[in-house]
Design a protein around this motif. Structure first.
Motif, PDB file in Angstrom:
ATOM      1  N   GLY A  80      -3.762  22.278 -24.236  1.00  0.00           N
ATOM      2  CA  GLY A  80      -3.616  21.136 -23.354  1.00  0.00           C
ATOM      3  C   GLY A  80      -4.867  20.299 -23.217  1.00  0.00           C
ATOM      4  O   GLY A  80      -5.966  20.698 -23.600  1.00  0.00           O
ATOM      5  N   GLY A  81      -4.708  19.102 -22.677  1.00  0.00           N
ATOM      6  CA  GLY A  81      -5.813  18.206 -22.379  1.00  0.00           C
ATOM      7  C   GLY A  81      -6.179  17.273 -23.522  1.00  0.00           C
ATOM      8  O   GLY A  81      -5.753  17.431 -24.657  1.00  0.00           O
ATOM      9  N   ARG A  82      -6.968  16.278 -23.167  1.00  0.00           N
ATOM     10  CA  ARG A  82      -7.518  15.333 -24.154  1.00  0.00           C
ATOM     11  C   ARG A  82      -9.026  15.523 -24.224  1.00  0.00           C
ATOM     12  O   ARG A  82      -9.721  15.439 -23.209  1.00  0.00           O
ATOM     13  CB  ARG A  82      -7.212  13.895 -23.771  1.00  0.00           C
ATOM     14  CG  ARG A  82      -7.897  12.878 -24.719  1.00  0.00           C
ATOM     15  CD  ARG A  82      -7.811  11.448 -24.226  1.00  0.00           C
ATOM     16  NE  ARG A  82      -6.481  10.892 -24.412  1.00  0.00           N
ATOM     17  CZ  ARG A  82      -6.187   9.593 -24.230  1.00  0.00           C
ATOM     18  NH1 ARG A  82      -7.136   8.750 -23.834  1.00  0.00           N
ATOM     19  NH2 ARG A  82      -4.967   9.158 -24.413  1.00  0.00           N
ATOM     20  N   LEU A  83      -9.541  15.777 -25.391  1.00  0.00           N
ATOM     21  CA  LEU A  83     -10.990  15.840 -25.599  1.00  0.00           C
ATOM     22  C   LEU A  83     -11.458  14.493 -26.119  1.00  0.00           C
ATOM     23  O   LEU A  83     -10.868  13.935 -27.053  1.00  0.00           O
ATOM     24  CB  LEU A  83     -11.350  16.950 -26.589  1.00  0.00           C
ATOM     25  CG  LEU A  83     -12.856  17.129 -26.815  1.00  0.00           C
ATOM     26  CD1 LEU A  83     -13.221  18.606 -26.900  1.00  0.00           C
ATOM     27  CD2 LEU A  83     -13.331  16.411 -28.085  1.00  0.00           C
ATOM     28  N   ARG A  84     -12.557  13.993 -25.529  1.00  0.00           N
ATOM     29  CA  ARG A  84     -13.144  12.712 -25.946  1.00  0.00           C
ATOM     30  C   ARG A  84     -14.480  12.987 -26.628  1.00  0.00           C
ATOM     31  O   ARG A  84     -15.357  13.628 -26.042  1.00  0.00           O
ATOM     32  CB  ARG A  84     -13.302  11.804 -24.738  1.00  0.00           C
ATOM     33  CG  ARG A  84     -11.977  11.471 -24.048  1.00  0.00           C
ATOM     34  CD  ARG A  84     -12.160  10.961 -22.643  1.00  0.00           C
ATOM     35  NE  ARG A  84     -12.757  11.949 -21.769  1.00  0.00           N
ATOM     36  CZ  ARG A  84     -12.997  11.750 -20.473  1.00  0.00           C
ATOM     37  NH1 ARG A  84     -12.671  10.599 -19.913  1.00  0.00           N
ATOM     38  NH2 ARG A  84     -13.555  12.703 -19.741  1.00  0.00           N
ATOM     39  N   ALA A  85     -14.605  12.506 -27.849  1.00  0.00           N
ATOM     40  CA  ALA A  85     -15.778  12.778 -28.677  1.00  0.00           C
ATOM     41  C   ALA A  85     -16.494  11.474 -29.001  1.00  0.00           C
ATOM     42  O   ALA A  85     -15.887  10.533 -29.521  1.00  0.00           O
ATOM     43  CB  ALA A  85     -15.364  13.484 -29.964  1.00  0.00           C
ATOM     44  N   ALA A  86     -17.795  11.420 -28.701  1.00  0.00           N
ATOM     45  CA  ALA A  86     -18.595  10.211 -28.926  1.00  0.00           C
ATOM     46  C   ALA A  86     -19.377  10.328 -30.227  1.00  0.00           C
ATOM     47  O   ALA A  86     -20.126  11.279 -30.436  1.00  0.00           O
ATOM     48  CB  ALA A  86     -19.549   9.989 -27.757  1.00  0.00           C
ATOM     49  N   PHE A  87     -19.193   9.347 -31.089  1.00  0.00           N
ATOM     50  CA  PHE A  87     -19.880   9.254 -32.377  1.00  0.00           C
ATOM     51  C   PHE A  87     -20.476   7.856 -32.519  1.00  0.00           C
ATOM     52  O   PHE A  87     -19.962   6.894 -31.942  1.00  0.00           O
ATOM     53  CB  PHE A  87     -18.905   9.449 -33.538  1.00  0.00           C
ATOM     54  CG  PHE A  87     -18.506  10.874 -33.819  1.00  0.00           C
ATOM     55  CD1 PHE A  87     -18.968  11.535 -34.946  1.00  0.00           C
ATOM     56  CD2 PHE A  87     -17.656  11.547 -32.960  1.00  0.00           C
ATOM     57  CE1 PHE A  87     -18.583  12.843 -35.205  1.00  0.00           C
ATOM     58  CE2 PHE A  87     -17.268  12.858 -33.204  1.00  0.00           C
ATOM     59  CZ  PHE A  87     -17.741  13.505 -34.345  1.00  0.00           C
ATOM     60  N   ALA A  88     -21.520   7.735 -33.334  1.00  0.00           N
ATOM     61  CA  ALA A  88     -21.956   6.411 -33.763  1.00  0.00           C
ATOM     62  C   ALA A  88     -20.913   5.862 -34.724  1.00  0.00           C
ATOM     63  O   ALA A  88     -20.342   6.601 -35.521  1.00  0.00           O
ATOM     64  CB  ALA A  88     -23.316   6.490 -34.451  1.00  0.00           C
ATOM     65  N   GLY A  89     -20.628   4.554 -34.614  1.00  0.00           N
ATOM     66  CA  GLY A  89     -19.560   3.965 -35.416  1.00  0.00           C
ATOM     67  C   GLY A  89     -20.037   2.837 -36.303  1.00  0.00           C
ATOM     68  O   GLY A  89     -21.227   2.565 -36.417  1.00  0.00           O
ATOM     69  N   GLY A  90     -19.065   2.161 -36.900  1.00  0.00           N
ATOM     70  CA  GLY A  90     -19.372   1.112 -37.863  1.00  0.00           C
ATOM     71  C   GLY A  90     -18.878  -0.257 -37.462  1.00  0.00           C
ATOM     72  O   GLY A  90     -18.767  -1.152 -38.307  1.00  0.00           O
ATOM     73  N   THR A 140     -12.439   1.704 -40.727  1.00  0.00           N
ATOM     74  CA  THR A 140     -11.118   1.860 -41.328  1.00  0.00           C
ATOM     75  C   THR A 140     -10.697   3.317 -41.251  1.00  0.00           C
ATOM     76  O   THR A 140     -11.534   4.215 -41.172  1.00  0.00           O
ATOM     77  CB  THR A 140     -11.131   1.395 -42.800  1.00  0.00           C
ATOM     78  OG1 THR A 140      -9.837   1.644 -43.379  1.00  0.00           O
ATOM     79  CG2 THR A 140     -12.178   2.144 -43.608  1.00  0.00           C
ATOM     80  N   LEU A 141      -9.386   3.539 -41.282  1.00  0.00           N
ATOM     81  CA  LEU A 141      -8.851   4.898 -41.343  1.00  0.00           C
ATOM     82  C   LEU A 141      -8.497   5.308 -42.769  1.00  0.00           C
ATOM     83  O   LEU A 141      -7.937   6.381 -42.968  1.00  0.00           O
ATOM     84  CB  LEU A 141      -7.608   5.014 -40.448  1.00  0.00           C
ATOM     85  CG  LEU A 141      -7.847   4.831 -38.950  1.00  0.00           C
ATOM     86  CD1 LEU A 141      -6.533   4.978 -38.181  1.00  0.00           C
ATOM     87  CD2 LEU A 141      -8.872   5.833 -38.433  1.00  0.00           C
ATOM     88  N   ASP A 142      -8.816   4.465 -43.734  1.00  0.00           N
ATOM     89  CA  ASP A 142      -8.617   4.835 -45.139  1.00  0.00           C
ATOM     90  C   ASP A 142      -9.555   6.006 -45.452  1.00  0.00           C
ATOM     91  O   ASP A 142     -10.781   5.842 -45.453  1.00  0.00           O
ATOM     92  CB  ASP A 142      -8.945   3.648 -46.049  1.00  0.00           C
ATOM     93  CG  ASP A 142      -8.587   3.896 -47.510  1.00  0.00           C
ATOM     94  OD1 ASP A 142      -8.610   5.076 -47.942  1.00  0.00           O
ATOM     95  OD2 ASP A 142      -8.305   2.923 -48.231  1.00  0.00           O
TER      96      ASP A 142
END
Length: 530
Positions: free
Chosen positions: A56-66, A71-73
């Motif tokens: 159960g639950g939602r985990l939120r993960a912080a990353f550096a992005g672009g 893209t999800l490709d």
């Protein structure tokens, strides 16, 4: 997790053991506010917990992005955030264990012919998110898409040994790969960075990606947030989490503050100073992934002064490795011994650990006619610890009578600049198999040969290893190659840096052994909220 039979090629047991992500941070802080909707606390239970996985639950993960270009490709990913999203949505035929040996994933087994130039891969019973089975046709489509000469997919070079025109689907769950040359380490190709399997004909990834991974897409806002939901039909067992959200926070301070403020439960890529400050505070758990990044100086062996192996050996003896780790990595690392891949499969752990020997270094320099040697060391702030290590090594070299001038280069062009220019430079590498390190950086025709190590007899040993079917005999060839590099190579490997992650105390199941770029790193299907 399902109990699956081991592949027919026997795999060794694991032992202990990145690429870069940079951008500005204000957009990420805005995304954190949006991410608060939905919360990360539902289904947690007691924060201290009993150590048992809970659903159960939602985990939120912080990353550096672009940014907006994200893209999800899965074949286009370059940043850590791209890879974390891709492994949540998709699968590869194999992936790397903690010791960087290939472990089966969508492939249930692999078997070579006697000549090691044909490999038969049997797929496990797995399905895509739309319920359709993963088949040999999907595998061949994925690899041919990656290898398309008109596209710039990162895994293209890794697939080069495969003749994809001759390779074929034997039946729905069996692929016969025909290779251009004998390749004993073919499973490393199956595990290659970015070699994900997608459905036959798939192209629309950002709007409706269909993978076979542990999570399905709910929403995707490039540069801001990606929300995923548990895939109950996942072949490796449904994730514990109901939902997983990736949040963009480009600056380390933004990720740390979000974690401390309860806006996220997982913060990727923290620096050693941050880790030390919060390790015993009780507000976050610090996860150190040992030996994730090789830290080195690269000496170009094809030009003075490093075309003389006595000068290279002298530099090996100049280095005080502990001082470099303490000063440049704040102590968050392990001693290097001038070879890549400490703890990885094929690493020759029995070689004596080099220690600083200034008298020995002076003697070798005198023998080489290099008294009073002057050298320029190229470095940059492109990677954490580079400029600090350069300054420390400059001072160490002065004690051996060597004057080093430190030259700071551009962050934007550093990695391309150092390939051909200069004689000595700061260098680092993320996790990869030792075989891949050799093939990509140490063969005469390697495209990223930063030390200009050009030896045809060394190339021949690599081909001998790749043509050797027996694991023990092949390991002996790799050891012979590495002993030579230890004696006279161009990489002065002074340390292996820990990769550092921060989590909320309520998070369980994070793999603490897996270097970045391996199966266990950023793997959220086995993580839970207490």
């Amino acid at each position: 997790m399902h109990d699956e039979p081991a592949p027919r090629r026997r795999l060794p047991s694991p032992h202990r053991r990145g690429f870069l992500a940079t951008a500005s941070g204000l957009a990420g802080l805005g995304a954190l506010t949006l991410a608060g909707c939905g919360g990360g606390t539902s289904g947690r239970g007691d924060a201290k917990g009993d150590g048992k996985p809970r659903r159960g639950g939602r985990l939120r993960a912080a990353f550096a992005g672009g940014g907006a270009s994200e893209t999800l490709d899965p074949h286009l990913g370059n940043l850590f955030a791209d890879v974390a999203r891709a492994k949540a949505l998709f699968d590869k035929l194999a992936d790397y264990g903690a010791d960087l040996s290939a472990r089966p994933r969508l492939a249930r087994s692999w078997e070579p012919n006697a000549g090691l130039d044909r490999w038969q891969v049997t797929l496990r019973d797995a399905a895509f998110h739309n319920g359709k089975p993963v088949t040999a046709r999907d595998v061949l489509y994925s690899y041919r898409r990656i290898a398309d000469p008109k596209r710039a997919f990162r895994a293209k070079a890794s697939l080069e040994p495969i003749d994809l025109t001759a390779s074929r689907a034997v039946d729905r769950r069996t692929v016969e790969f025909v290779l251009k040359r004998p390749t004993a380490e073919f499973p490393n190709i199956l595990a290659a960075f970015g070699a994900y399997i997608v459905p036959d004909g798939a192209e629309d990834f950002d709007r409706k990606p269909v993978g076979s991974g542990p999570f399905r897409l709910v929403s995707f806002a490039p540069g801001r947030s990606t929300v995923l939901r548990r895939n109950d039909a996942y072949w490796d067992g449904a994730p514990y989490l109901d939902e997983l959200e990736f949040i963009v926070a480009n600056e380390e301070s933004a990720r740390v503050n979000a974690l401390l403020g309860g806006q996220v439960e997982y913060a990727h890529e923290l620096n050693p100073t941050t880790a030390r400050a919060h390790e015993r505070g009780g507000r976050m758990e610090i996860v150190r992934l040992p030996g994730s990044t090789m830290q080195a100086f690269a000496m170009k062996t094809d030009r003075p002064p490093f075309d003389d192996k006595r000068v290279r050996e002298a530099f090996f003896l100049i280095a005080d490795r502990k001082e470099l780790i303490d000063g440049a990595l704040s102590g968050a690392g392990q001693l290097g011994n001038d070879l890549f891949g400490k703890g990885y499969e094929y690493y020759p752990a029995g070689l004596p650990q080099r220690e600083q020997d200034l008298a020995g270094a002076r003697k070798l320099l005198k023998q080489a006619g290099a008294d009073g040697l002057r050298v320029t060391l190229d470095t940059s702030s492109v990677a954490a610890g580079f400029t600090e290590a350069a300054a420390i090594f400059r001072d160490q070299a002065a004690k051996a009578g060597v004057k080093i001038t430190v030259r700071n280069g551009s962050k934007d062009s550093y990695w391309s600049d150092i390939l051909d220019s200069g004689t000595l430079c700061s260098y680092r590498s993320g996790a990869m198999p030792i075989e891949s390190h050799i093939s990509q950086r140490l063969l005469t025709d390697s495209t990223t040969n930063a030390t200009k190590w050009h030896h045809r007899d060394f190339d021949a040993l690599y081909q001998q290893a790749q043509s050797t079917k027996d694991d023990k005999a092949r390991a002996a060839v790799y050891e012979r190659m590495q002993r030579r590099l230890y004696a006279e190579g161009g990489f002065l490997v002074w340390g292996f840096a820990d990769w550092i992650i921060g989590t909320a105390p309520a998070v369980g199941g994070v793999d603490r052994e897996a270097p970045a770029n391996t199966l266990g790193w950023a793997r959220f299907d086995k993580v839970w909220l207490r």
